[in-house]
Write a protein that holds these residues in place. Structure first.
Motif, mmCIF file in Angstrom:
data_model
loop_
_atom_site.group_PDB
_atom_site.id
_atom_site.type_symbol
_atom_site.label_atom_id
_atom_site.label_comp_id
_atom_site.label_asym_id
_atom_site.label_seq_id
_atom_site.Cartn_x
_atom_site.Cartn_y
_atom_site.Cartn_z
ATOM 1 N N GLU A 210 0.870 -1.179 0.000
ATOM 2 C CA GLU A 210 0.000 0.000 0.000
ATOM 3 C C GLU A 210 0.906 1.228 0.000
ATOM 4 O O GLU A 210 2.105 1.119 0.251
ATOM 5 C CB GLU A 210 -0.885 -0.005 1.249
ATOM 6 C CG GLU A 210 -0.083 0.116 2.545
ATOM 7 C CD GLU A 210 -0.950 -0.001 3.786
ATOM 8 O OE1 GLU A 210 -1.599 1.015 4.131
ATOM 9 O OE2 GLU A 210 -0.965 -1.075 4.395
ATOM 10 N N PRO A 211 0.365 2.405 -0.285
ATOM 11 C CA PRO A 211 1.198 3.614 -0.229
ATOM 12 C C PRO A 211 1.802 3.773 1.171
ATOM 13 O O PRO A 211 1.152 3.473 2.177
ATOM 14 C CB PRO A 211 0.219 4.746 -0.534
ATOM 15 C CG PRO A 211 -0.873 4.083 -1.319
ATOM 16 C CD PRO A 211 -1.003 2.699 -0.736
ATOM 17 N N GLU A 212 3.031 4.235 1.210
ATOM 18 C CA GLU A 212 3.702 4.430 2.486
ATOM 19 C C GLU A 212 4.642 5.630 2.412
ATOM 20 O O GLU A 212 5.039 6.063 1.332
ATOM 21 C CB GLU A 212 4.489 3.183 2.898
ATOM 22 C CG GLU A 212 5.698 2.885 2.019
ATOM 23 C CD GLU A 212 6.457 1.639 2.455
ATOM 24 O OE1 GLU A 212 6.757 1.484 3.650
ATOM 25 O OE2 GLU A 212 6.761 0.814 1.573
ATOM 26 N N VAL A 213 4.988 6.136 3.570
ATOM 27 C CA VAL A 213 6.069 7.104 3.725
ATOM 28 C C VAL A 213 7.115 6.387 4.569
ATOM 29 O O VAL A 213 6.783 5.781 5.594
ATOM 30 C CB VAL A 213 5.587 8.404 4.400
ATOM 31 C CG1 VAL A 213 6.765 9.317 4.699
ATOM 32 C CG2 VAL A 213 4.567 9.111 3.516
ATOM 33 N N GLU B 198 5.200 12.264 10.769
ATOM 34 C CA GLU B 198 3.780 11.955 10.950
ATOM 35 C C GLU B 198 2.910 13.000 10.256
ATOM 36 O O GLU B 198 1.979 12.655 9.528
ATOM 37 C CB GLU B 198 3.425 11.905 12.436
ATOM 38 C CG GLU B 198 1.933 11.719 12.668
ATOM 39 C CD GLU B 198 1.514 11.797 14.121
ATOM 40 O OE1 GLU B 198 0.292 11.941 14.342
ATOM 41 O OE2 GLU B 198 2.366 11.703 15.022
ATOM 42 N N ALA B 199 3.227 14.274 10.469
ATOM 43 C CA ALA B 199 2.443 15.345 9.852
ATOM 44 C C ALA B 199 2.501 15.264 8.331
ATOM 45 O O ALA B 199 1.478 15.445 7.649
ATOM 46 C CB ALA B 199 2.938 16.710 10.335
ATOM 47 N N GLY C 197 -2.074 12.189 2.835
ATOM 48 C CA GLY C 197 -3.211 11.274 2.805
ATOM 49 C C GLY C 197 -2.803 9.816 2.831
ATOM 50 O O GLY C 197 -3.555 8.935 2.409
ATOM 51 N N VAL C 198 -1.619 9.534 3.366
ATOM 52 C CA VAL C 198 -1.096 8.177 3.458
ATOM 53 C C VAL C 198 -1.343 7.666 4.874
ATOM 54 O O VAL C 198 -1.250 8.416 5.843
ATOM 55 C CB VAL C 198 0.417 8.144 3.101
ATOM 56 C CG1 VAL C 198 1.014 6.767 3.289
ATOM 57 C CG2 VAL C 198 0.623 8.633 1.670
ATOM 58 N N GLU C 199 -1.665 6.383 4.993
ATOM 59 C CA GLU C 199 -1.997 5.814 6.300
ATOM 60 C C GLU C 199 -0.837 5.091 6.962
ATOM 61 O O GLU C 199 -0.926 4.750 8.146
ATOM 62 C CB GLU C 199 -3.172 4.845 6.148
ATOM 63 C CG GLU C 199 -4.438 5.532 5.708
ATOM 64 C CD GLU C 199 -5.599 4.570 5.520
ATOM 65 O OE1 GLU C 199 -5.444 3.361 5.773
ATOM 66 O OE2 GLU C 199 -6.669 5.038 5.104
ATOM 67 N N LEU C 200 0.265 4.844 6.230
ATOM 68 C CA LEU C 200 1.357 4.029 6.760
ATOM 69 C C LEU C 200 2.672 4.794 6.750
ATOM 70 O O LEU C 200 3.126 5.267 5.706
ATOM 71 C CB LEU C 200 1.502 2.750 5.923
ATOM 72 C CG LEU C 200 2.621 1.791 6.318
ATOM 73 C CD1 LEU C 200 2.426 1.247 7.735
ATOM 74 C CD2 LEU C 200 2.690 0.633 5.313
ATOM 75 N N LEU C 201 3.286 4.908 7.931
ATOM 76 C CA LEU C 201 4.618 5.489 8.100
ATOM 77 C C LEU C 201 5.514 4.380 8.630
ATOM 78 O O LEU C 201 5.177 3.747 9.636
ATOM 79 C CB LEU C 201 4.575 6.652 9.094
ATOM 80 C CG LEU C 201 5.910 7.280 9.491
ATOM 81 C CD1 LEU C 201 6.578 7.941 8.288
ATOM 82 C CD2 LEU C 201 5.709 8.295 10.617
ATOM 83 N N GLY D 84 18.413 -5.928 11.722
ATOM 84 C CA GLY D 84 17.533 -4.773 11.568
ATOM 85 C C GLY D 84 16.115 -5.083 11.975
ATOM 86 O O GLY D 84 15.715 -6.243 12.096
ATOM 87 N N GLN D 85 15.359 -4.025 12.184
ATOM 88 C CA GLN D 85 13.953 -4.138 12.572
ATOM 89 C C GLN D 85 13.161 -3.079 11.823
ATOM 90 O O GLN D 85 13.541 -1.908 11.811
ATOM 91 C CB GLN D 85 13.797 -3.926 14.076
ATOM 92 C CG GLN D 85 12.369 -3.978 14.580
ATOM 93 C CD GLN D 85 11.766 -5.353 14.464
ATOM 94 O OE1 GLN D 85 12.331 -6.325 14.953
ATOM 95 N NE2 GLN D 85 10.621 -5.461 13.812
ATOM 96 N N VAL D 86 12.079 -3.489 11.194
ATOM 97 C CA VAL D 86 11.136 -2.556 10.582
ATOM 98 C C VAL D 86 10.056 -2.261 11.610
ATOM 99 O O VAL D 86 9.578 -3.169 12.308
ATOM 100 C CB VAL D 86 10.510 -3.141 9.298
ATOM 101 C CG1 VAL D 86 9.504 -2.172 8.679
ATOM 102 C CG2 VAL D 86 11.588 -3.497 8.276
ATOM 103 N N LEU D 87 9.677 -0.993 11.695
ATOM 104 C CA LEU D 87 8.611 -0.569 12.590
ATOM 105 C C LEU D 87 7.637 0.295 11.800
ATOM 106 O O LEU D 87 8.022 0.877 10.776
ATOM 107 C CB LEU D 87 9.174 0.250 13.760
ATOM 108 C CG LEU D 87 10.150 -0.496 14.665
ATOM 109 C CD1 LEU D 87 11.572 -0.110 14.319
ATOM 110 C CD2 LEU D 87 9.856 -0.221 16.116
ATOM 111 N N GLU D 88 6.393 0.398 12.276
ATOM 112 C CA GLU D 88 5.384 1.173 11.550
ATOM 113 C C GLU D 88 4.479 1.926 12.501
ATOM 114 O O GLU D 88 4.346 1.570 13.684
ATOM 115 C CB GLU D 88 4.547 0.279 10.644
ATOM 116 C CG GLU D 88 3.606 -0.647 11.381
ATOM 117 C CD GLU D 88 2.733 -1.488 10.449
ATOM 118 O OE1 GLU D 88 3.117 -1.731 9.291
ATOM 119 O OE2 GLU D 88 1.658 -1.924 10.911
#
Length: 166
Positions: free
Chosen positions: A86-89, A114-115, A121-125, A159-163
């Motif tokens: 999905e779209p992400e930043v 976050e801002a 309009g993206v839901e995933l950081l 490494g670790q991915v976080l969201e």
């Protein structure tokens, strides 16, 4: 503390911040995270930072006009992490200059991320980080509201991915 959008001309400032972070980490005995050599002396790494900046939006924190921290927001992770479905930043090269550790620079950059994510309009950081050293950096991101997702390794680098979701 002021956060401003950066550009290609900010590469030297970003490298200086990253170099300072390496020195700070090494002073704490943490050599496995970013190594012991300054970013600015490693041509492949300089190229990677410049490419990441060009693929996304670099941001610089200034304190009284002095660069104190940096990050680049991209629409995708680096090559060692699978993109989201999905779209992400994605937060990349988040670092604080050693002179400004403990002043909330990293937290300010993450609040800005976050801002920006919400503004787009993206839901995933997402962000990834070094998971060694007792997991202190992972815990830092958790205190900033992130949740662990996928662990990964690049060679012997854990490494670790976080969201965060909005």
């Amino acid at each position: 503390m002021k956060i401003r959008k950066g550009g290609a001309e900010d590469l030297p400032a970003m490298l200086a911040i990253l170099d300072s972070a390496v020195v700070w980490l090494n002073g704490k005995g943490i050599t496995a995270q970013w190594g012991t050599e300054p970013f600015s002396t490693r041509p492949r790494v300089v190229e990677q930072v410049a490419r990441t900046m060009s693929e996304g939006d670099p941001w610089i924190v200034e304190v009284d006009g002095v660069p104190a921290g940096t990050m680049t927001l991209t629409p995708h992770p680096g090559q060692y992490v699978e993109p989201a479905d999905e779209p992400e930043v994605y937060v990349r090269f988040l670092a604080t200059d050693a002179d400004f550790h403990g002043h909330g620079v990293g937290a300010a950059l993450l609040a800005h991320a976050e801002a920006e994510t919400r503004r787009r309009g993206v839901e995933l950081l997402r962000v990834d980080c070094f998971a060694g050293g007792g997991g202190r950096l992972v815990e830092y991101y958790e205190r900033q509201g992130f949740t662990r997702t996928t662990a990964f390794e690049v060679g012997d680098w854990p490494g670790q991915v976080l969201e965060r979701r909005f």
